[in-house]
Write a protein that holds these residues in place. Structure first.
Motif, PDB file in Angstrom:
ATOM      1  N   GLN A  58     -61.146  12.241 -76.024  1.00  8.84           N
ATOM      2  CA  GLN A  58     -62.022  11.210 -75.932  1.00  8.84           C
ATOM      3  C   GLN A  58     -62.604  11.295 -77.393  1.00  8.84           C
ATOM      4  O   GLN A  58     -62.833  12.104 -78.077  1.00  8.84           O
ATOM      5  N   SER A 114     -64.373   5.071 -76.665  1.00  9.95           N
ATOM      6  CA  SER A 114     -65.580   4.608 -76.421  1.00  9.95           C
ATOM      7  C   SER A 114     -66.040   3.902 -77.420  1.00  9.95           C
ATOM      8  O   SER A 114     -65.626   3.955 -78.500  1.00  9.95           O
ATOM      9  N   ALA A 124     -70.674   5.083 -74.012  1.00  5.06           N
ATOM     10  CA  ALA A 124     -70.781   6.262 -72.822  1.00  5.06           C
ATOM     11  C   ALA A 124     -71.717   6.108 -71.965  1.00  5.06           C
ATOM     12  O   ALA A 124     -71.423   6.455 -70.788  1.00  5.06           O
ATOM     13  N   GLU A 371     -71.156  12.373 -76.978  1.00  2.32           N
ATOM     14  CA  GLU A 371     -70.893  11.477 -76.008  1.00  2.32           C
ATOM     15  C   GLU A 371     -70.536  12.412 -74.666  1.00  2.32           C
ATOM     16  O   GLU A 371     -70.909  12.030 -73.556  1.00  2.32           O
ATOM     17  N   CYS A 372     -69.840  13.645 -74.892  1.00  3.09           N
ATOM     18  CA  CYS A 372     -69.448  14.292 -73.652  1.00  3.09           C
ATOM     19  C   CYS A 372     -70.623  15.121 -72.904  1.00  3.09           C
ATOM     20  O   CYS A 372     -70.679  15.063 -71.697  1.00  3.09           O
ATOM     21  N   PHE A 375     -71.156  12.191 -70.493  1.00  6.48           N
ATOM     22  CA  PHE A 375     -70.186  12.195 -69.201  1.00  6.48           C
ATOM     23  C   PHE A 375     -70.383  13.355 -68.525  1.00  6.48           C
ATOM     24  O   PHE A 375     -70.248  13.462 -67.352  1.00  6.48           O
ATOM     25  N   LYS A 378     -72.873  12.615 -65.978  1.00  2.00           N
ATOM     26  CA  LYS A 378     -72.546  11.643 -65.090  1.00  2.00           C
ATOM     27  C   LYS A 378     -71.664  12.271 -64.072  1.00  2.00           C
ATOM     28  O   LYS A 378     -71.755  11.766 -62.783  1.00  2.00           O
ATOM     29  N   GLN A 379     -70.913  13.126 -64.341  1.00  2.00           N
ATOM     30  CA  GLN A 379     -69.818  13.480 -63.576  1.00  2.00           C
ATOM     31  C   GLN A 379     -69.969  14.984 -63.131  1.00  2.00           C
ATOM     32  O   GLN A 379     -69.609  15.898 -63.845  1.00  2.00           O
TER      33      GLN A 379
END
Length: 422
Positions: A58, A114, A124, A371-372, A375, A378-379
């Motif tokens: 990414q 992204s 993101a 940005e990680c 992520f 979120k996950q």
């Protein structure tokens, strides 16, 4: 080096934040031509997948455009790559170029390019697909000695006051500041880089001048390079060689709340607020980013960062209290959460490959947004790490890339992706 050639191709395609659709389409075509299935979502994120991947690479494909950018004239001396009078866009075009190289070499790979990271992690935050592989290698770090597994929370603070004029008559002067070093408001905030807006406000106040107009700064996440103002006073007696002065004649009106604006800027403490000696990293900081005349208001923007949510809330409260005292209305935008370090199986694999050629590499956190972190929040269960080559002074005309460092990181990325092919 093929990756460097790919990066140079990227530099020829305009891709400033909010204006990167040409590069988006170029990347979509490139991935499709190499057999990847590609989706573009409503936020202009590019998601590509091929085979049965066990790792996702990414990077973001927008850049901070400073100076002459997006017209980028490259200067390559074989060791350092920079741009003439503009930001280079190695942040994060180098990550994109590495991903393009991996596209040509591997059949089991997941990719996320992204969008609009530099203007509030917009892509993101909007991305709503699941990372199928469960492992995310972000390529947006800027130091070859680190595997980054944590990042700061950040938020944009806007203070605004009505743009109203009142009658006043005195000598009129035009003031300007330019060509200061600039830099990233998170990674380089510890360097005490001069802030053009702070310099300008101090100059005006020490000359006892009244504000007619003031504007400056480039981006919310950059330390301001430029500033300009128009003021009234009897004479300019206090001198700062960084401020250019031009007499214009006699004026007839000033900003009604000009003294409030100067009071806010001059009482604001720019830079590092606290430091974590255990992590050897800035804990809390805030940057005075821009001043704009917009929608009938003078708007002053600050960008606050902290390695903790409580630290960010403290800086926000302090800044809001100060701005309210000066008569400003305050709002908050573009919140990004802190990414709390977590050493898992994937992070250790990345560290192992990084240490093969550089024993100094260690786990680190970064005083900037990654940005990680979005992520991972979120996950549930997503593992992530971030690496990258040595990139200096991003978000400024002094941005430059160490070419040998790029070669090292590219080889590491290839080894990591190869490890997850079976």
């Amino acid at each position: 080096m093929k990756i460097l050639d790919k990066f140079k191709e990227i530099c020829a395609i305009p891709h400033c934040s909010f204006d990167a659709l040409k590069l988006r389409d170029y990347l979509v075509d490139f991935a499709k031509s190499n057999g990847f299935s590609v989706e573009v979502d409503e936020f202009d994120n590019i998601y590509a997948i091929k085979g049965e991947p066990k790792i996702c690479l990414q990077a973001h494909y927008d850049m901070v455009c400073v100076g002459d950018a997006p017209n980028i004239e490259l200067i390559d001396d074989g060791k350092i790559l920079r741009a003439k009078n503009s930001s280079l866009g190695a942040d994060n075009g180098i990550g994109v170029a590495i991903m393009m190289e991996m596209i040509t070499k591997f059949d089991n790979l997941e990719l996320l390019f992204s969008a609009n990271e530099e203007v509030g992690l917009i892509g993101a935050n909007g991305f709503n697909k699941k990372i199928k592989s469960g492992r995310l290698l972000n390529l947006d770090s800027e130091h070859e000695d680190g595997v980054f597994i944590g990042c700061a929370a950040g938020e944009l603070i806007e203070a605004k006051i009505p743009l109203k004029m009142v009658k006043y008559s005195q000598k009129l002067f035009e003031l300007s500041i330019g060509n200061l070093p600039g830099g990233h408001s998170g990674l380089e905030i510890i360097k005490d880089i001069p802030n053009s807006l702070k310099i300008m406000a101090e100059f005006i106040a020490k000359n006892g001048a009244k504000l007619v107009n003031i504007e400056g700064g480039e981006r919310s996440n950059s330390i301001p390079v430029n500033a300009k103002a128009v003021v009234m006073c009897d004479k300019i007696s206090w001198i700062d060689k960084r401020v250019k002065v031009k007499e214009l004649g006699i004026g007839n009106e000033i900003l009604e709340f000009g003294d409030n604006i100067l009071a806010l800027i001059n009482s604001f403490a720019q830079g590092v607020r606290s430091y974590d000696e255990n992590l050897n990293i800035v804990r809390d900081s805030i940057n005075l980013s821009t001043i704009k005349n917009e929608d009938g208001f003078i708007k002053v923007e600050f960008f606050a960062r902290s390695m903790s949510e409580t630290g960010l809330e403290r800086i926000k409260f302090e800044t809001k209290t100060l701005a309210n005292l000066a008569g400003f209305e305050v709002s908050f935008f573009e919140r990004s959460g802190a990414w709390t370090p977590n050493v898992g199986e994937f992070a250790n694999v990345v560290l192992g490959f990084m240490q093969e050629n550089n024993p100094k590499v260690k786990f680190q956190a970064v005083h900037a947004g990654l940005e990680c972190g979005v992520f991972v929040a979120k996950q549930n269960g997503l593992e992530a790490a971030s690496i990258g080559p040595n990139i200096y002074s991003p978000h400024s005309i002094n941005e430059h890339l160490e070419i040998d460092s790029l070669e090292k990181i590219a080889k590491v990325v290839e080894k990591i992706v190869a490890y997850y092919q079976n």
